[in-house]
Write a protein that holds these residues in place. Sequence first.
Motif, PDB file in Angstrom:
ATOM      1  N   HIS A 101       0.866  -1.177   0.002  1.00 48.46           N
ATOM      2  CA  HIS A 101      -0.045   0.038   0.068  1.00 48.46           C
ATOM      3  C   HIS A 101       0.705   1.441  -0.033  1.00 48.46           C
ATOM      4  O   HIS A 101       0.826   2.143  -0.731  1.00 48.46           O
ATOM      5  N   ASN A 104       2.408   1.651  -3.378  1.00 48.09           N
ATOM      6  CA  ASN A 104       1.328   2.089  -4.599  1.00 48.09           C
ATOM      7  C   ASN A 104       1.276   3.591  -4.735  1.00 48.09           C
ATOM      8  O   ASN A 104       1.058   4.033  -5.831  1.00 48.09           O
ATOM      9  N   ASN A 105       1.333   4.341  -3.536  1.00 45.52           N
ATOM     10  CA  ASN A 105       0.784   5.663  -3.718  1.00 45.52           C
ATOM     11  C   ASN A 105       2.299   6.316  -4.449  1.00 45.52           C
ATOM     12  O   ASN A 105       1.803   7.239  -5.221  1.00 45.52           O
ATOM     13  N   ALA A 108       2.075   5.598  -8.151  1.00 44.78           N
ATOM     14  CA  ALA A 108       0.941   6.030  -8.863  1.00 44.78           C
ATOM     15  C   ALA A 108       1.607   7.702  -9.212  1.00 44.78           C
ATOM     16  O   ALA A 108       1.379   8.270 -10.303  1.00 44.78           O
ATOM     17  N   VAL A 109       2.233   8.247  -8.328  1.00 44.49           N
ATOM     18  CA  VAL A 109       2.821   9.704  -8.482  1.00 44.49           C
ATOM     19  C   VAL A 109       3.937   9.509  -9.702  1.00 44.49           C
ATOM     20  O   VAL A 109       3.889  10.249 -10.518  1.00 44.49           O
ATOM     21  N   ARG A 112       2.193   8.981 -13.226  1.00 43.48           N
ATOM     22  CA  ARG A 112       1.421  10.198 -13.505  1.00 43.48           C
ATOM     23  C   ARG A 112       2.412  11.255 -14.109  1.00 43.48           C
ATOM     24  O   ARG A 112       2.063  11.894 -15.137  1.00 43.48           O
ATOM     25  N   GLU A 113       3.704  11.537 -13.466  1.00 43.86           N
ATOM     26  CA  GLU A 113       4.530  12.299 -13.629  1.00 43.86           C
ATOM     27  C   GLU A 113       5.028  12.112 -15.027  1.00 43.86           C
ATOM     28  O   GLU A 113       5.201  12.938 -16.185  1.00 43.86           O
ATOM     29  N   GLU A 115       3.313  10.541 -17.635  1.00 40.68           N
ATOM     30  CA  GLU A 115       2.447  10.633 -18.325  1.00 40.68           C
ATOM     31  C   GLU A 115       2.319  12.081 -18.555  1.00 40.68           C
ATOM     32  O   GLU A 115       2.171  12.394 -19.882  1.00 40.68           O
ATOM     33  N   TRP A 116       2.581  12.962 -17.689  1.00 43.61           N
ATOM     34  CA  TRP A 116       2.725  14.401 -17.766  1.00 43.61           C
ATOM     35  C   TRP A 116       3.914  14.845 -18.727  1.00 43.61           C
ATOM     36  O   TRP A 116       3.719  15.824 -19.484  1.00 43.61           O
TER      37      TRP A 116
ATOM     38  N   PHE B  17       0.396  14.276  -6.498  1.00 50.37           N
ATOM     39  CA  PHE B  17      -0.603  13.355  -7.252  1.00 50.37           C
ATOM     40  C   PHE B  17      -1.778  14.282  -7.714  1.00 50.37           C
ATOM     41  O   PHE B  17      -2.233  13.764  -8.877  1.00 50.37           O
ATOM     42  N   THR B  20      -0.534  16.895 -10.727  1.00 53.35           N
ATOM     43  CA  THR B  20      -0.196  16.150 -11.813  1.00 53.35           C
ATOM     44  C   THR B  20      -1.629  15.449 -12.373  1.00 53.35           C
ATOM     45  O   THR B  20      -1.845  15.623 -13.771  1.00 53.35           O
ATOM     46  N   LYS B  23      -3.739  17.993 -13.823  1.00 57.13           N
ATOM     47  CA  LYS B  23      -3.316  18.755 -15.220  1.00 57.13           C
ATOM     48  C   LYS B  23      -3.718  17.734 -16.595  1.00 57.13           C
ATOM     49  O   LYS B  23      -4.034  18.052 -17.633  1.00 57.13           O
ATOM     50  N   LEU B  24      -3.404  16.405 -16.103  1.00 56.47           N
ATOM     51  CA  LEU B  24      -3.643  15.399 -17.270  1.00 56.47           C
ATOM     52  C   LEU B  24      -4.896  15.284 -17.528  1.00 56.47           C
ATOM     53  O   LEU B  24      -5.331  15.143 -18.822  1.00 56.47           O
ATOM     54  N   THR B  84      -7.708   3.788  -4.792  1.00 56.78           N
ATOM     55  CA  THR B  84      -6.819   3.542  -3.610  1.00 56.78           C
ATOM     56  C   THR B  84      -5.494   2.688  -3.914  1.00 56.78           C
ATOM     57  O   THR B  84      -5.470   2.062  -4.879  1.00 56.78           O
ATOM     58  N   GLY B  85      -4.747   2.979  -3.096  1.00 56.58           N
ATOM     59  CA  GLY B  85      -3.310   2.008  -2.914  1.00 56.58           C
ATOM     60  C   GLY B  85      -3.514   0.578  -2.408  1.00 56.58           C
ATOM     61  O   GLY B  85      -2.637  -0.262  -2.383  1.00 56.58           O
ATOM     62  N   LEU B 105      -7.489   0.475  -8.512  1.00 60.87           N
ATOM     63  CA  LEU B 105      -6.184  -0.024  -7.397  1.00 60.87           C
ATOM     64  C   LEU B 105      -5.067   1.176  -8.049  1.00 60.87           C
ATOM     65  O   LEU B 105      -5.015   1.031  -9.249  1.00 60.87           O
ATOM     66  N   LYS B 106      -4.547   1.703  -6.969  1.00 55.33           N
ATOM     67  CA  LYS B 106      -3.272   2.510  -7.713  1.00 55.33           C
ATOM     68  C   LYS B 106      -1.968   1.740  -7.702  1.00 55.33           C
ATOM     69  O   LYS B 106      -1.919   0.753  -7.039  1.00 55.33           O
ATOM     70  N   PRO B 107      -1.190   1.818  -8.555  1.00 55.27           N
ATOM     71  CA  PRO B 107      -1.176   2.764  -9.769  1.00 55.27           C
ATOM     72  C   PRO B 107      -1.810   2.074 -10.840  1.00 55.27           C
ATOM     73  O   PRO B 107      -2.086   0.934 -11.148  1.00 55.27           O
ATOM     74  N   CYS B 108      -2.650   2.965 -11.539  1.00 53.85           N
ATOM     75  CA  CYS B 108      -3.597   2.362 -12.997  1.00 53.85           C
ATOM     76  C   CYS B 108      -3.199   3.508 -13.812  1.00 53.85           C
ATOM     77  O   CYS B 108      -2.878   4.636 -13.762  1.00 53.85           O
ATOM     78  N   PRO B 109      -3.073   3.186 -15.357  1.00 51.77           N
ATOM     79  CA  PRO B 109      -2.805   4.002 -16.433  1.00 51.77           C
ATOM     80  C   PRO B 109      -4.022   5.062 -16.436  1.00 51.77           C
ATOM     81  O   PRO B 109      -5.076   4.843 -16.093  1.00 51.77           O
ATOM     82  N   ILE B 110      -3.754   6.140 -16.754  1.00 49.28           N
ATOM     83  CA  ILE B 110      -4.717   7.285 -16.560  1.00 49.28           C
ATOM     84  C   ILE B 110      -5.955   6.934 -17.755  1.00 49.28           C
ATOM     85  O   ILE B 110      -7.195   7.364 -17.284  1.00 49.28           O
ATOM     86  N   GLU B 111      -5.519   6.108 -18.727  1.00 45.36           N
ATOM     87  CA  GLU B 111      -6.693   5.596 -19.677  1.00 45.36           C
ATOM     88  C   GLU B 111      -7.814   4.994 -18.862  1.00 45.36           C
ATOM     89  O   GLU B 111      -9.088   5.003 -18.788  1.00 45.36           O
TER      90      GLU B 111
END
Lengths: 326, 134
Positions: A101, A104-105, A108-109, A112-113, A115-116, B17, B20, B23-24, B84-85, B105-111
């Motif tokens: 857990h 995962n956070n 995820a960051v 996203r970065e 992708e940005w 998080f 970004t 923005k996406l 969530t993670g 569930l995090k992380p997942c693709p934006i799509e």
Amino acid sequence: MTDGPTEVPPSAEARRRGKMELVAATGPAILTSALAVGFLMAGEPLAAAALGGSALLSAVFSMMLRRRVREERTKDELRTRQLLQAQKLAAIGEMASGIAHEINNPLAVIGREAEWIQALLEDAPPLPRQTAAEIRDSLAVIGDQVRRCADITHRLLDFARKREPLRQWVDPIGLVEDMVQLVERVLRGRDIRIRRCYEPGLAAVFTDAPLLRQVVLNLLNNAVQAIEQSMEPSGTITVTIGESLPGWVDMAVEDTGCGIPPENMGRLFDPFFTTKAAGQGTGLGLAVCHKIVTGLGGFILVESKKGCGSRFTVRLPRKPGEGPAL
Amino acid sequence: MEGQRPRVLLVDDEERFRWTMGKLLRRRGYDVEEAGSAHEALVRIQKGDVDVVVLDVKMPGMDGIEALGRIKAIDPLPEVIILTGHANVDAAVEIMRLGGYEYLLKPCPIEDLTSKIDGALEKKRAREKLHGGP
């Protein structure tokens, strides 16, 4: 091809132990009888007869008692070992899900970065072609690696998940055959054959089908990988289903692969123990199988010889709590 | 109604998080607002006009599960996606029971997230049509 079963003692081992008990238990009876003969020779017929009779009785009793004690001790050892493994898995599961857990956070960051940056790159004034291609390539690698980490953490969370089995009557052959066909599809074009040895007319098993499918698929995948890791790129996987003992069904996956070195036998079911290359295995497959099968009231028996292959047998009660105890 | 940009409320205590991700999503045509806590989210929900809430579970103070219950109590219209993670079957069941739309569930693709947001939006608009009349 066997070095003798390890991990959870299978019935073969129990039977072997049974024979040893018999030898041990008859020992004292012979001794007492010898004493009786001694009295007889010394001209004490009454003492000899009494001693002889009681000796015989006590020998029979002591034999039964000893056998019973040994049997109980074997069962106790088995239970203790299973309990320890279950506790170990539970503790590791607890810790693993906490870590997964927390990871995962930030993952995820990172995702996203990346992708940005990709988005910014699309809007930015044109860069030299080589530079743009390299940035894009780097971002793709970051994305792939985030997915790889996610795959691990998601599996960990899956592993730590407490799931009570949902039992129903399942045709064991149908269930295993589905998984065999799935693996065969992947094996198309490769020199790995799956041989089926199904006992006809096998009765249904009261168990959790999705969980059991996961176990069978895992064992089949391991068998394929074991063959791929061996000297020969070709090989055979033999899938056997049958009733081993009344009330118990065995589902065995045997391969002609690389086999398991004896020093690894004791650690097969430990979470994170793996011999596969980085990125090929999480070391959770067999730990999950063990957890599932134990939860379904069964055992996994392992026989293996390095360089010759391995056989993993899932032994399940036809109906938990109803079959005769092993 | 149909032509309007979807309004998404992003609730996560991890600022970077949110930033970004915001923005996406904006780049993909969503109207995004952010909230750094469940309390902030509830204040925003009270003002109305939110289509989809993307909600984290583990946050200091009020957690996402409690926030979900309260959001639905204030305004049952916005659809809520839990991101969530932590995978937890009990939590997932609770989320569905409380009227959550989806659990990711995090992380997942934006799509993955945007397709869930679009699905939630469709469901919300269908409900609005049903209740608001043709």
